[in-house]
Design a protein around this motif. Sequence first.
Motif, PDB file in Angstrom:
ATOM      1  N   SER A  42      30.506  25.559  33.499  1.00  0.00           N
ATOM      2  CA  SER A  42      30.125  26.760  34.060  1.00  0.00           C
ATOM      3  C   SER A  42      30.202  27.719  32.613  1.00  0.00           C
ATOM      4  O   SER A  42      31.158  27.978  32.012  1.00  0.00           O
ATOM      5  CB  SER A  42      31.024  27.362  34.987  1.00  0.00           C
ATOM      6  OG  SER A  42      30.706  28.717  35.416  1.00  0.00           O
ATOM      7  N   ARG A  81      23.628  36.860  40.586  1.00  0.00           N
ATOM      8  CA  ARG A  81      23.547  35.686  41.089  1.00  0.00           C
ATOM      9  C   ARG A  81      22.666  34.702  40.295  1.00  0.00           C
ATOM     10  O   ARG A  81      22.858  33.229  40.596  1.00  0.00           O
ATOM     11  CB  ARG A  81      22.541  35.771  42.433  1.00  0.00           C
ATOM     12  CG  ARG A  81      23.536  36.365  43.575  1.00  0.00           C
ATOM     13  CD  ARG A  81      22.727  36.416  45.011  1.00  0.00           C
ATOM     14  NE  ARG A  81      21.255  37.119  45.106  1.00  0.00           N
ATOM     15  CZ  ARG A  81      21.417  38.466  45.161  1.00  0.00           C
ATOM     16  NH1 ARG A  81      22.339  39.214  45.376  1.00  0.00           N
ATOM     17  NH2 ARG A  81      20.269  39.225  45.158  1.00  0.00           N
ATOM     18  N   ALA A 125      29.248  31.015  33.611  1.00  0.00           N
ATOM     19  CA  ALA A 125      29.139  32.270  34.515  1.00  0.00           C
ATOM     20  C   ALA A 125      30.169  33.443  34.204  1.00  0.00           C
ATOM     21  O   ALA A 125      31.153  32.935  33.707  1.00  0.00           O
ATOM     22  CB  ALA A 125      29.128  32.025  36.142  1.00  0.00           C
ATOM     23  N   LYS A 126      29.662  34.597  34.031  1.00  0.00           N
ATOM     24  CA  LYS A 126      30.500  35.698  33.843  1.00  0.00           C
ATOM     25  C   LYS A 126      30.603  36.715  34.768  1.00  0.00           C
ATOM     26  O   LYS A 126      29.843  36.884  35.803  1.00  0.00           O
ATOM     27  CB  LYS A 126      29.880  36.499  32.676  1.00  0.00           C
ATOM     28  CG  LYS A 126      29.569  35.847  31.383  1.00  0.00           C
ATOM     29  CD  LYS A 126      30.961  35.279  30.871  1.00  0.00           C
ATOM     30  CE  LYS A 126      30.641  34.605  29.403  1.00  0.00           C
ATOM     31  NZ  LYS A 126      32.344  34.421  28.678  1.00  0.00           N
ATOM     32  N   LEU A 139      27.087  28.631  43.831  1.00  0.00           N
ATOM     33  CA  LEU A 139      27.893  29.859  44.235  1.00  0.00           C
ATOM     34  C   LEU A 139      28.968  29.647  45.416  1.00  0.00           C
ATOM     35  O   LEU A 139      29.937  30.617  45.599  1.00  0.00           O
ATOM     36  CB  LEU A 139      26.852  31.199  44.580  1.00  0.00           C
ATOM     37  CG  LEU A 139      27.292  32.614  44.900  1.00  0.00           C
ATOM     38  CD1 LEU A 139      28.326  32.970  43.664  1.00  0.00           C
ATOM     39  CD2 LEU A 139      26.358  33.417  45.347  1.00  0.00           C
ATOM     40  N   GLN A 172      22.780  33.492  37.535  1.00  0.00           N
ATOM     41  CA  GLN A 172      23.912  32.528  36.885  1.00  0.00           C
ATOM     42  C   GLN A 172      24.326  31.308  37.592  1.00  0.00           C
ATOM     43  O   GLN A 172      25.124  30.505  37.235  1.00  0.00           O
ATOM     44  CB  GLN A 172      24.804  33.180  35.947  1.00  0.00           C
ATOM     45  CG  GLN A 172      25.767  33.901  36.991  1.00  0.00           C
ATOM     46  CD  GLN A 172      26.868  34.783  36.309  1.00  0.00           C
ATOM     47  OE1 GLN A 172      26.955  34.514  35.051  1.00  0.00           O
ATOM     48  NE2 GLN A 172      27.324  36.001  36.906  1.00  0.00           N
ATOM     49  N   TYR A 173      24.109  31.503  39.114  1.00  0.00           N
ATOM     50  CA  TYR A 173      24.602  30.370  39.871  1.00  0.00           C
ATOM     51  C   TYR A 173      23.207  29.634  40.674  1.00  0.00           C
ATOM     52  O   TYR A 173      22.167  30.014  40.873  1.00  0.00           O
ATOM     53  CB  TYR A 173      25.563  31.029  41.046  1.00  0.00           C
ATOM     54  CG  TYR A 173      26.690  31.880  40.568  1.00  0.00           C
ATOM     55  CD1 TYR A 173      27.625  31.110  39.934  1.00  0.00           C
ATOM     56  CD2 TYR A 173      26.483  33.228  40.404  1.00  0.00           C
ATOM     57  CE1 TYR A 173      28.779  31.734  39.622  1.00  0.00           C
ATOM     58  CE2 TYR A 173      27.683  33.951  39.897  1.00  0.00           C
ATOM     59  CZ  TYR A 173      28.860  33.332  39.652  1.00  0.00           C
ATOM     60  OH  TYR A 173      29.810  34.131  39.061  1.00  0.00           O
ATOM     61  N   LYS A 221      24.088  25.121  36.164  1.00  0.00           N
ATOM     62  CA  LYS A 221      24.616  26.358  36.706  1.00  0.00           C
ATOM     63  C   LYS A 221      25.664  25.784  38.042  1.00  0.00           C
ATOM     64  O   LYS A 221      25.506  24.682  38.565  1.00  0.00           O
ATOM     65  CB  LYS A 221      23.582  27.101  37.421  1.00  0.00           C
ATOM     66  CG  LYS A 221      22.644  27.809  36.476  1.00  0.00           C
ATOM     67  CD  LYS A 221      21.472  28.582  37.201  1.00  0.00           C
ATOM     68  CE  LYS A 221      20.606  29.257  36.141  1.00  0.00           C
ATOM     69  NZ  LYS A 221      19.360  29.944  36.859  1.00  0.00           N
TER      70      LYS A 221
END
Length: 460
Positions: free
Chosen positions: A32, A40, A34-35, A251, A42-43, A248
């Motif tokens: 991952s 959304r 993701a930041k 979520l 990035q998921y 990714k």
Amino acid sequence: MKNSTIKKALVFSLVALLALGEVSLAQTAASSSAKVFGGRGQYRTWNVGVNAGVLEPIVKTGGTNDFTNWSPSLGYGFTVRKQLGHAFGLELGFLSGRLTYDNGGATINLGSGPRTDGVTQISSAISIMAVTNVATVDFLKRENAINFTVKAGFGQAAYHWVEINPNATPAKGTYGPNRDRNNIRNEYVPVGFGVKFKVSERVNFDLGYTMNFLDADDLDGTKGKGFTKDKWSYKSAGLEFSLGSTAKPNLDWVNPLALMYDELKDITLRQEVEALKGRVSALEAADLLKDSDGDGVADKLDKCPNTEAGIKVDGSGCPLDVDADGIPDSKDACPTVKGTAALNGCPEFVGGSSIAIQFEFNSSVLKTNAYPILDKLSSDLKANSSSIVQLDGHASAEGTDEYNMSLSRDRANSVKTYLVNAGIAAGRIATSAYGESRPLASNSTEAGRTQNRRVEFKQQ
């Protein structure tokens, strides 16, 4: 419960568990990047699922039922879900199956003949539900493996009676207002809860229980007593698959606390901070922050670079001048009112008579007969807190112009000092010096010269 239904449920559960085991061994965790507050995009947020389970013509919350007995039947369905956030999503669901019920041998007269049992075929139950994930934030573990969900929404069911009475079962094409439909259609409200087990980054194993409240009393072909509505429940197990790029994370399983911690501890973030410190040091070394006059504004931005020490300046480095009269506030005796430089920033007095006190030759020391006059002036100023006074110093013609100008200034300041000592704020006293330029009487006689050695004051 009928044996056939039990066998079907067991077979489905066994197949599902075997499939989960195989998928769990084959899958690897996705990395991952993701930041926090990265959106959304990035998921992975789309999920599809299949499920099967038990349909029952009752709900756990109780209520009235038209039949004393019922038999579980097999139901099946699928879902499409869009996860809008860590804890909220929207789910489109489809359900189909049968409901079976009876009265233990007792008969009911439906108008078309006696009835002891029946079967309702739910051809389709389509719903849209809001799904809340109540276990997204985990303070104990970095990664969640079990999530609990609560859901509710709105849907429409299409159904018909398969068996009501062997001799009086309505056929397809006999439903609806015009008796031309194959199914009865009515709205219903689904409310449920469930638990999700994370098998891999791609697959969840879901267990759920949903209660469905129909907006009608014809699901089982029997009208209940009084004002009642029919209902049914669905106990299900199923698999849910996450769609999207493997790069990714899903979520559903992102823990915001762990995400924030990882971002704060990110080595690249520390490197950026160190680089920023280096750039600041470079700026200081290049004298970009140099402030020669010490007014708090760097020379590169200072529009008035030679400001005197102690003078307050604005953002451009120029002296503050609130009343915009061209006299800096630090030197303005009346900083909030436009005035003149001759009166130390205070406005000129217009009209009214002035009072004068005299001084001895070549002296700026107050005479004793001036004390009562100045005491009266200080009392008036204290009584009127908004009033100010103007002091004009004068001299006779003896001596040079420069000396007389200095002497007249000293005489005005002597009166100002007396008033300040009497409790009058210095900002309320304006002084000016005129030397011998404004004689009150002729300087050719001693009597005239005596009158010219004076300080005049006007109160406003």
